[in-house]
Enzyme design. Sequence first.
Site, short mmCIF file in Angstrom:
data_model
loop_
_atom_site.label_atom_id
_atom_site.label_comp_id
_atom_site.label_asym_id
_atom_site.label_seq_id
_atom_site.Cartn_x
_atom_site.Cartn_y
_atom_site.Cartn_z
N ILE A 1 6.60 -2.44 7.69
CA ILE A 1 6.54 -0.98 7.79
C ILE A 1 7.35 -0.42 6.64
O ILE A 1 8.54 -0.71 6.49
CB ILE A 1 7.11 -0.48 9.13
CG1 ILE A 1 6.38 -1.12 10.32
CG2 ILE A 1 7.02 1.04 9.18
CD1 ILE A 1 4.92 -0.80 10.42
N LYS A 2 6.72 0.42 5.82
CA LYS A 2 7.41 1.00 4.67
C LYS A 2 8.13 2.29 5.09
O LYS A 2 7.52 3.20 5.64
CB LYS A 2 6.43 1.31 3.54
CG LYS A 2 5.92 0.08 2.82
CD LYS A 2 4.95 0.43 1.71
CE LYS A 2 5.66 0.93 0.48
NZ LYS A 2 4.73 1.13 -0.66
N ILE A 3 9.43 2.32 4.80
CA ILE A 3 10.26 3.48 5.09
C ILE A 3 10.97 3.89 3.81
O ILE A 3 11.58 3.05 3.15
CB ILE A 3 11.30 3.15 6.18
CG1 ILE A 3 10.59 2.77 7.49
CG2 ILE A 3 12.25 4.32 6.41
CD1 ILE A 3 11.53 2.32 8.59
N ILE B 1 2.47 -1.13 5.25
CA ILE B 1 1.87 0.17 5.53
C ILE B 1 2.99 1.19 5.67
O ILE B 1 4.04 0.90 6.26
CB ILE B 1 0.99 0.14 6.81
CG1 ILE B 1 0.25 1.47 6.98
CG2 ILE B 1 1.82 -0.21 8.04
CD1 ILE B 1 -0.82 1.42 8.06
N THR C 1 0.85 -1.19 0.00
CA THR C 1 0.00 0.00 0.00
C THR C 1 0.89 1.23 0.00
O THR C 1 2.09 1.15 0.24
CB THR C 1 -0.91 0.05 1.24
OG1 THR C 1 -0.09 0.30 2.41
CG2 THR C 1 -1.68 -1.25 1.43
#
Length: 391
Positions: free
Chosen positions: A139-141, A108, A44
């Site tokens: 976790i998208k960074i 996310i 996403t």
Amino acid sequence: MTDKLNELTAAGVAVWLDDLSRVRLSSGGLDQLRREKHVAGVTTNPTIFAKALSDADEYNWQLHDLATRGVEVEESVRMLTTYDVRWACDVMRPSYDGSDGVDGRVSIEVDPRLAHESDRTVAEAKALWWLVDRPNLYIKIPATEAGLPAITATLAEGISVNVTLIFGLDRYSAVMEAFLAGLEQAKANGHDLSKIGSVASFFVSRVDSEVDKRLEKVGSDQAKALKGKAAIANAQLAYERYTKVFSSDRWKALAAAGAHPQRPLWASTSTKNPDYRDVIYVEELIAPGTVNTMPEAVIHAYADHGETRGDTITGAYDAARKVFADLESVGVDMDDVIVTLEREGVEKFEASWQELLDGVRKSLEAAAKGKGAPNKAAKGNAKAAEKAGGA
């Protein structure tokens, strides 16, 4: 009929869906893609969520409750998006369990406005990890300069990470270094490395869009002959770097402790130029240990007419280097292309995040005035989603 997506999976490419919405969840559409189209993960981003929340009644009941409680806009966005991601994690859990934690992941993204702030990115990552509370979360960074230490620090906490917005080879090498350092710190902190996952999202079609624009400006026949070649060459050379890093002694020591490699994930794989084959960024980027996250339309297109020709990356390194040399010879500065794409990528996600905030603000205001009361269908969807943990 030949199962083309199964062939792609057998070639070592994990098929992921680049989309999520509550409609997709409540209808069972995501689970159907998992069962019938070999979809083994979900990505996403702020743009996807902005679209999802702008055109679906399924959010009305939760917006009504948030407005009734007087929850501020930014926290409401977290509640809305983590609700969907938690639900999606539960839908994808069979893929997670069946792959020993490698697939079945749902991503996310941290607030993109934090892309240049390391400490706040880590704090946001920890908060999202706690809110969703599912082992198959990513976790998208973003892979900005400030994002690199945040990636290491987040992994060191035992939190799985999807590194996003990677465009250039040198930055990709820095991302892999951040991953290795993060796992080493996680091991020192006593975390089980087998439970920590990571992918590195290397963007594809946007590279061609930017390079092709510059080639058109050059205008020569030699320049125009290079259109549509930069993105694939860039990704192929990224995979070459991946194979070197993940065959090193440093990696082998981590693997011996149970670590899984950080797989390259090909992102932005829908073609922006209608003159190009609609599945080109899938067919030309097949290699073991990779992920390709696609919009649903690309998944269906590949199922219909995709061609799995074995590994289309490993033997292409010299040809890819020639593409880069040819681009330089006609005056395309790839370093500037990469800088431009990273800046624009962050800006686009910031704009989508602001759109998301604005949309939720208006919805909360409408709900507070009684114009957004939950409808029966939405209440039914809420009950169906109880297993996802609630808002």
